[in-house]
Design an enzyme around this catalytic site. Structure first.
Site, PDB file in Angstrom:
ATOM      1  N   HIS A  40      11.789   3.217  -0.594  1.00  8.29           N
ATOM      2  CA  HIS A  40      10.585   2.468  -0.223  1.00  8.29           C
ATOM      3  C   HIS A  40      10.862   1.206   0.569  1.00  8.29           C
ATOM      4  O   HIS A  40       9.917   0.492   0.913  1.00  8.29           O
ATOM      5  CB  HIS A  40       9.790   2.080  -1.474  1.00  8.29           C
ATOM      6  CG  HIS A  40       8.960   3.196  -2.019  1.00  8.29           C
ATOM      7  ND1 HIS A  40       7.712   3.489  -1.554  1.00  8.29           N
ATOM      8  CD2 HIS A  40       9.219   4.107  -2.982  1.00  8.29           C
ATOM      9  CE1 HIS A  40       7.214   4.515  -2.230  1.00  8.29           C
ATOM     10  NE2 HIS A  40       8.122   4.914  -3.097  1.00  8.29           N
ATOM     11  N   LYS A  88      -2.898  -8.203   0.461  1.00  5.92           N
ATOM     12  CA  LYS A  88      -1.673  -7.494   0.079  1.00  5.92           C
ATOM     13  C   LYS A  88      -0.809  -8.502  -0.649  1.00  5.92           C
ATOM     14  O   LYS A  88      -1.140  -9.692  -0.700  1.00  5.92           O
ATOM     15  CB  LYS A  88      -0.938  -6.945   1.293  1.00  5.92           C
ATOM     16  CG  LYS A  88      -0.817  -7.940   2.458  1.00  5.92           C
ATOM     17  CD  LYS A  88      -0.210  -7.280   3.690  1.00  5.92           C
ATOM     18  CE  LYS A  88      -1.193  -6.372   4.395  1.00  5.92           C
ATOM     19  NZ  LYS A  88      -0.637  -5.237   5.075  1.00  5.92           N
ATOM     20  N   ARG A  89       0.291  -8.052  -1.268  1.00  8.75           N
ATOM     21  CA  ARG A  89       1.179  -9.004  -1.902  1.00  8.75           C
ATOM     22  C   ARG A  89       1.559 -10.107  -0.918  1.00  8.75           C
ATOM     23  O   ARG A  89       1.674  -9.858   0.284  1.00  8.75           O
ATOM     24  CB  ARG A  89       2.447  -8.301  -2.426  1.00  8.75           C
ATOM     25  CG  ARG A  89       2.186  -7.506  -3.684  1.00  8.75           C
ATOM     26  CD  ARG A  89       1.663  -8.374  -4.826  1.00  8.75           C
ATOM     27  NE  ARG A  89       2.736  -9.183  -5.354  1.00  8.75           N
ATOM     28  CZ  ARG A  89       3.314  -8.997  -6.528  1.00  8.75           C
ATOM     29  NH1 ARG A  89       2.879  -8.037  -7.333  1.00  8.75           N
ATOM     30  NH2 ARG A  89       4.282  -9.772  -6.936  1.00  8.75           N
ATOM     31  N   LYS A 133       5.594 -10.126   5.136  1.00 13.01           N
ATOM     32  CA  LYS A 133       4.246  -9.695   5.494  1.00 13.01           C
ATOM     33  C   LYS A 133       3.516 -10.739   6.344  1.00 13.01           C
ATOM     34  O   LYS A 133       2.452 -10.496   6.898  1.00 13.01           O
ATOM     35  CB  LYS A 133       3.431  -9.386   4.247  1.00 13.01           C
ATOM     36  CG  LYS A 133       3.943  -8.162   3.452  1.00 13.01           C
ATOM     37  CD  LYS A 133       3.101  -7.924   2.202  1.00 13.01           C
ATOM     38  CE  LYS A 133       3.668  -6.845   1.285  1.00 13.01           C
ATOM     39  NZ  LYS A 133       3.382  -5.472   1.723  1.00 13.01           N
ATOM     40  N   THR A 157      -0.096   1.032   3.058  1.00 10.69           N
ATOM     41  CA  THR A 157      -1.148   2.031   2.880  1.00 10.69           C
ATOM     42  C   THR A 157      -2.509   1.382   2.980  1.00 10.69           C
ATOM     43  O   THR A 157      -3.504   2.061   3.219  1.00 10.69           O
ATOM     44  CB  THR A 157      -1.037   2.757   1.514  1.00 10.69           C
ATOM     45  OG1 THR A 157      -0.835   1.779   0.496  1.00 10.69           O
ATOM     46  CG2 THR A 157       0.108   3.742   1.504  1.00 10.69           C
ATOM     47  N   LYS A 182      -6.357   2.569   4.479  1.00 16.75           N
ATOM     48  CA  LYS A 182      -7.638   2.440   3.780  1.00 16.75           C
ATOM     49  C   LYS A 182      -8.684   1.768   4.677  1.00 16.75           C
ATOM     50  O   LYS A 182      -9.834   2.195   4.757  1.00 16.75           O
ATOM     51  CB  LYS A 182      -7.460   1.637   2.479  1.00 16.75           C
ATOM     52  CG  LYS A 182      -6.620   2.379   1.443  1.00 16.75           C
ATOM     53  CD  LYS A 182      -6.107   1.480   0.316  1.00 16.75           C
ATOM     54  CE  LYS A 182      -4.933   2.185  -0.398  1.00 16.75           C
ATOM     55  NZ  LYS A 182      -4.145   1.280  -1.238  1.00 16.75           N
TER      56      LYS A 182
END
Lengths: 829, 829
Positions: free
Chosen positions: A366, A559-560, A565, A670, A674
């Protein structure tokens, strides 16, 4: 087993009395009231929404179980090959709405509960999220279990039933504070007891070596202590283990004669499954985490082997009956445990056992982030699992002997590929063990699967060949992420396509492309989007007390919180936007596209820099939202305690969402899928699944910016040795922070330093200009609402590939070699 | 509350759907199967006895709850005065058999479960005891709750729901070893969730003193932490509290920013109700025990006050609506907590509050043993409950001022009566606090109630007068201890008396006296006794692998192992008997009455001497049972893990049982009542309830020996200063032990020393000769079986007084001032 001995009339009686409940509203109401007065021991005059939720949930559960029993009964007879999905996290969120929709009974239950004096929406809102995961990895597992069930694959998920899920995030004075998430404060109606399944899990002790009657050396693990694993089952074929004190006779405690200590020991057994480690893409290295992993994998394997043994097959048939998928390296100990069971307990030869093991397991990687790579210190491991350590050393020895044979005289290669890292102390590299013990290794998006082949597993590709390394692009379940979360849009799509077959065959959404040209359809489409934005605006009002206009562009990054990110880059660009607006004349302001920038997500409790990003977002919001010079042109919102249920409100309400990780860092993502599935456009880098989304929906419907993965290494190298060329706009933003525009600048100094002293590892400066430009393109495009609505429809229309049904089918066909076994289906879907 | 707003048709729908299930076998079967397939999620082919038990229990529970809801509904309307029985222990044992018998549905359930392929006896045997008590005190509470329910008194029991009940006792190498009793390993079907009842319980912190607007000084407790009390309810109106992490925002943990610690803190909250302290008649003095007591009393009072407040009465009505009985000093903090609530929170004046408090509480004393007197160190108490300490000091000040007024210039008296003991550190005497805060104080048998007036509470009798100190002789419930435990005897009695009214009016047993003269009846009676002995012999075979003959005299001593209960004297006499038999000729042996001496009971884990007694019993058993010179003339058995369920097998099987405590030490005893009610004779001292049993059944039917209570002090004094005159037979026994007849004598030296160095505090030597004589009388009497059977019948016939129904009626009339409120009764009993 006992049934066979029963007389015919007993069996008939059981069968007659087991017949299923009818689906009419009266029967449903009766079952709800029955649970109120018995299970809940309440009177009608003493009810609230939460009790109503519990009663509806219990009634729903009864029906699910009846179906489940039937399915299991049919499967027992066929005894097909099954897949077991081992995941340390299952981020399920709420269950009731989903269950009612899947059974096609939501309307009838809604009618029943209304006649009983309650409102279905309020009842659904009373459910607490099952938040047994950190982020994408755990939610992926939940989506895959949904698809496996929907597609009738014989599959089980195995995880842990934590008492405390991911912490609750509250914002105090702009800072994240963490609060234990005691989701089990009330009984969980979605949990089925499986009292027949209770397994002893051993720890510690030592290994006894003996010669058997044929002179073969045998190893026996003599454990020092044990705990009990009890199965609790989620209705979706997910078996979660909880630890309990063992009932066996523990002589050590007895001989000490210390009753208080033995009660304490017993209580400690429950600690193993007490808390989910709240880290995303980092390795904790704690002893309790290793205990969790062994407890879980040993219990799961015991259960898998028990089921296999029922049919009395040869051990060599095991890989034809059992596929085990490792979701990340967390369950890698299962490889070692199966080898131990086969060699030490079933007395197979090492080589026969190892062949079975390697044919059984497959491994999903991952991440390539170094801080996420699992390693365990050899001394700690030996203390907890002495026999497993021996087996790992043997696996490694035999493996390296083969490598040496293929590539002689390359000590550097052996050193790099070894399962044991020669550090002080030695470390076990779990990813290497997972690769060596599996027959397939996959990444989770095309780019990522290629990356692992050229970086962390390069040597292994050279040794094993390309075929072992494959790609399985992630997917999401459209049942939850469109049908449940966006019911109006789901209904419109069904109306447009003439039926709801698209829910189980998502490529049928292609049919919407034609509708993009239909102005009336576009209007309906955008009306629904606006309604979803109104719903989110209400949530923002309730949770943050901020008024936002649903007519503004909703720009979302949820998101986290993680440096890779780049929420930091996002808030820096927001500051740039703020400064730009502030410098405008009134006339200029009139042409600015109003925007609401919405953040959400949790930072790991020990991740100091990520927590500072949250503080910065809140500090900026405090200034911007109060500035009359800006007004509605810009609002900044941090939604606290982002979780699955909140995501179900946020996702359908986005105009644009941000997926802006430094290229090469996000394996897939992901949430990008969505958002696009719900007709939200995205702005993103060429990273993870963004690339494949771009391929599917076309470059006109996505805003791409930033450097590419293959450029990253060179850029970093240059910045490390030649300094960071600071983007001028970015420099202006930093200066504003340092001048104290947003609270005391000293607070943010460590964050700013990541750009300078830290050599801007995540390339914010390098990507800043193109990021600003891409945002301007978003503004411009949004102004043309007719064109935007076409883009929005085309986004949804072309997302068929990203159904988790497709992902799961690929795994089933290409890795697991399993087939669906449809059972008599009475449900709606 | 919500109901009032509902439209008529909604209310009608609820009422129509809430109607009770029918009592036919088919409906019962359907409900069992429904629970199997839904609640248990099992298929019929996958069932065992334990699952069958669970399903039957759940089905039974549904019915109990329906009745319970109805009763509560009716009581809410009447709103009568209620009694609240606060007991830290409820020793309930199993529930299912009892529940089915009480509902009159045991036969129908038995038929249903048989048709479904199971046997009711096996199903009942699958239930695990709820062992939330040490011994008599906890079992008394359970019997009283049974009587309160049977007699329709509006009553609630309040206790703690421990995760670990009294330890499991296993015998390893003759020694007691303790094992945690994790009775909740499987869901407990008898526990009803009361999710609507959740109370914050505070600890620590400090007290804030302020002046209110009228210049009155007010004290506010600012706690340092809190936990949540969740109610779980036993079907018998017993509410047990369990501790859970609080959901409130705990700023301390947050500001520390330590997530792992805050999860740890949250988990620690559950420790409060983790374990029952396994001490009987000793004071532990541990901080956690004090926390348990406050947690429990505060939660219970909160609940009591909440119920009182519903009816909007004046506070001065509180004692007319609420009676609170303190079972021993454990709940004495409730006195302080109510005073605090009234003064600090409800703002009553101190005197008004104190009048309400003292009219509300009554206190049952259970012992005069000094080691059992609860005292709490003032510094520890202050740390946990700073405000309560202030209140105790104030209560004490005002109390001692009044004593000083009545008896001026007696500092010794003030010192003796003070609630605070002037030790280092200071100690709070909980018994004094309980006396001062209650309007009635009672002992539990006539002798004991007199003793407390002349010993521990002598000064208080002088101050308050005689009337405050009363006697309420203990009782037992005949429903469990005869009807359930001895079903054949129950049926025979019902047949003889013509109906089963005796179950609710035990004095009707008098009717059996006439039957003692009926030879045919005597034969039936003794046939049942023998069947019960066969059942016990089987249990002994299963658990101890010892063969005993049901034709021998069964001599039983089962109770906690304690020096004052003198199991040591019993085993010494057994050794004497062994030595006597060994010295006999074959001809002499022929006339010996064969006897099986059966022991059972647990010793507190830290009670070294008591544990040595167990070891000695087992060492003697090992020698005697193997000695061919003795054969069946004497067998010695120690039944491990004595509990309520084992008692239900043992009690009906006794010929003689031993209740031989040193006079003045056993407050009442209740097992003596159970044995006699089942037609077992007793051998005993003039102690506790033995005296009243003697009065009821007559001296021909009981074997009394030993010194009397008023002689004890003189005897001890003489022994202390003039040495222990050792009985010659006893000296022979001791010499045999010291010669190593039963294992290494060094093991037993500390035990023997209690007789010599310890000056034989419990007067074993003084009573030994009369004890041996009494045992010889038992042997002689048993040989005449016809006469013995008459004695046995007369025992049962004259035990009417010892029903807990009688005890409870006395409490209700003379202490609580409450009346029964019968509700529409559909059950059997």
């Amino acid at each position: 087993a006992e049934k066979a001995k029963w007389p015919k009339e007993t069996i008939e009686l059981w069968e007659r009395l087991s017949k299923k409940e009818a689906n009419d509203v009266e029967t449903i109401e009766k079952s709800i009231v029955h649970h109120v007065t018995t299970t809940l021991a309440r009177a009608a005059y003493n009810m609230d929404n939460f009790s109503a939720y519990q009663a509806v949930a219990l009634s729903t559960r009864d029906r699910l179980i009846s179906r489940w029993n039937e399915t299991q009964g049919q499967l027992s007879k066929v005894d097909p090959k099954r897949v077991y999905y081992l995941s340390l996290e299952f981020l399920l969120g709420r269950s009731m709405d989903n269950a009612l929709l899947n059974m096609g009974l939501k309307d009838k239950y809604g009618e029943g509960i209304k006649r009983l004096g309650f409102n279905m929406e309020d009842v659904i809102e009373s459910e607490v999220d099952a938040a047994l995961g950190n982020g994408g990895l755990g939610r992926l597992a939940a989506c895959y279990m949904d698809s496996l069930a929907t597609l009738d694959y014989p599959a089980w998920g195995y995880g842990l039933r934590y008492n405390y899920g991911i912490f609750q995030q509250r914002i105090v004075d702009g800072y994240q504070t963490e609060y234990p998430d005691y989701w089990l404060n009330f009984d969980n109606p979605w949990e089925l007891p499986r009292l027949d399944i209770s397994i002893q899990i051993a720890f510690g002790g030592h290994v006894q070596t003996t010669q058997d009657e044929y002179g073969v050396t045998r190893h026996t693990w003599i454990p020092g202590s044990s705990v009990q694993a009890i199965a609790t089952e989620n209705c979706n074929n997910i078996r979660l283990w909880r630890s309990k004190p063992t009932k066996a006779f523990d002589l050590t405690s007895f001989n000490e004669g210390n009753y208080e200590k033995s009660v304490e020991d017993a209580t400690n057994a429950e600690k193993i499954t007490s808390v989910l480690y709240p880290n995303d893409n980092t390795m904790a290295g704690k002893e309790l985490r290793l205990k969790q992993q062994y407890f879980w994998t040993a219990a799961s394997l015991h259960d898998i082997v028990r089921r296999f043994k029922k049919s009395m097959r040869e051990w060599s048939d095991f890989p034809d009956q059992v596929a085990i998928q490792l979701n990340d390296t967390h369950p890698t100990l299962a490889i070692v445990e199966l080898q131990r069971l086969l060699v030490d307990e079933e007395l197979l030869s090492w080589d026969d056992a190892w062949e079975i093991v390697t044919k059984t397991f497959a491994f999903t990687n991952h991440t390539v982030l170094p801080e996420a790579m699992e390693k365990w210190s050899v001394p700690m491991f030996e203390y907890l699992l002495p026999r497993h350590l021996q087996i790992i050393f043997d696996i490694n020895l035999f493996f390296l002997q083969k490598v040496e044979k293929k590539f002689p005289n390359d000590r550097g290669l052996l050193n790099r590929m070894s399962i044991i890292e020669e550090a002080q102390p030695q470390q076990i590299r779990m990813a290497h063990l997972a690769v060596v013990g599996s027959h397939k290794v996959n990444g989770v998006a095309a780019l990522h699967s290629n990356l692992i082949k050229t970086t962390i597993f390069k040597d292994f590709v050279d040794y094993y060949g390309e075929d072992k390394f494959v790609n399985k692009t992630n997917g999401i379940t459209p049942r939850r992420w469109l049908h449940q979360a966006n019911p109006q849009l789901s209904a419109l799509i069904t109306e447009a396509l003439g039926n709801d077959k698209w829910l189980k065959n998502l490529s049928l959404l292609k049919g919407l492309n034609a509708k993009a040209e239909d102005a009336a359809f576009r209007k309906k489409w955008m009306t629904i989007k606006r309604a979803n934005k109104v719903r989110l605006a209400q949530l923002i009002k309730d949770r943050c007390d901020i008024d936002v206009s649903p007519d503004a562009l909703f720009d979302i990054q949820v998101k986290r919180i993680h440096e890779y990110k780049r929420q930091f880059m996002n808030i820096l660009a927001v500051i740039h936007r703020y400064r730009t607006i502030k410098s405008m004349t009134a006339a200029q302001k009139a042409s600015v596209q109003p925007r609401v920038v919405i953040f959400g997500g949790k930072a790991a409790p020990g991740y100091y820099i990520a927590k500072l990003v949250i503080k910065l977002i809140n500090s900026v919001a405090a200034v911007v939202n109060q500035d009359p010079a800006v007004g509605d042109l810009l609002k900044v919102v941090f939604v606290p305690d982002y979780n699955v249920s909140v995501a179900e409100i946020i996702v359908p309400a986005s105009d644009i969402s941000q997926h802006i990780s430094t290229a090469g860092t996000e394996a897939s993502g992901t949430s990008n899928m969505k958002f696009v599935l719900n007709g939200g456009l995205i702005i993103g880098t060429l990273d993870g699944a963004n690339i494949e989304i771009l391929e599917e929906i076309g470059e006109d419907n996505i805003f791409i910016f930033g450097c590419m993965a293959h450029e990253v290494e060179d850029l970093r190298h240059a910045q490390r040795y030649r300094g960071v060329p600071m983007d001028p706009a970015l420099q202006g933003v930093i200066s504003a922070i340092e001048r104290g525009t947003f609270e005391d600048p000293k607070i943010f100094q460590p964050l700013i330093s990541t750009l300078t002293v830290g050599k801007d590892f995540y390339l914010i400066s390098a990507d800043f200009a193109s990021y600003i430009t891409a945002n301007q393109q978003v503004d411009a495009a949004y102004k043309n609402q007719e064109e935007w609505s076409k883009k929005s429809i085309r986004c949804t229309a072309n997302m068929g590939k990203f159904s988790s049904d497709r992902s799961v089918k690929e795994y089933a066909d290409e890795i697991w070699n399993i087939k669906p076994y449809p059972v008599e289906d009475e449900g709606h879907l």
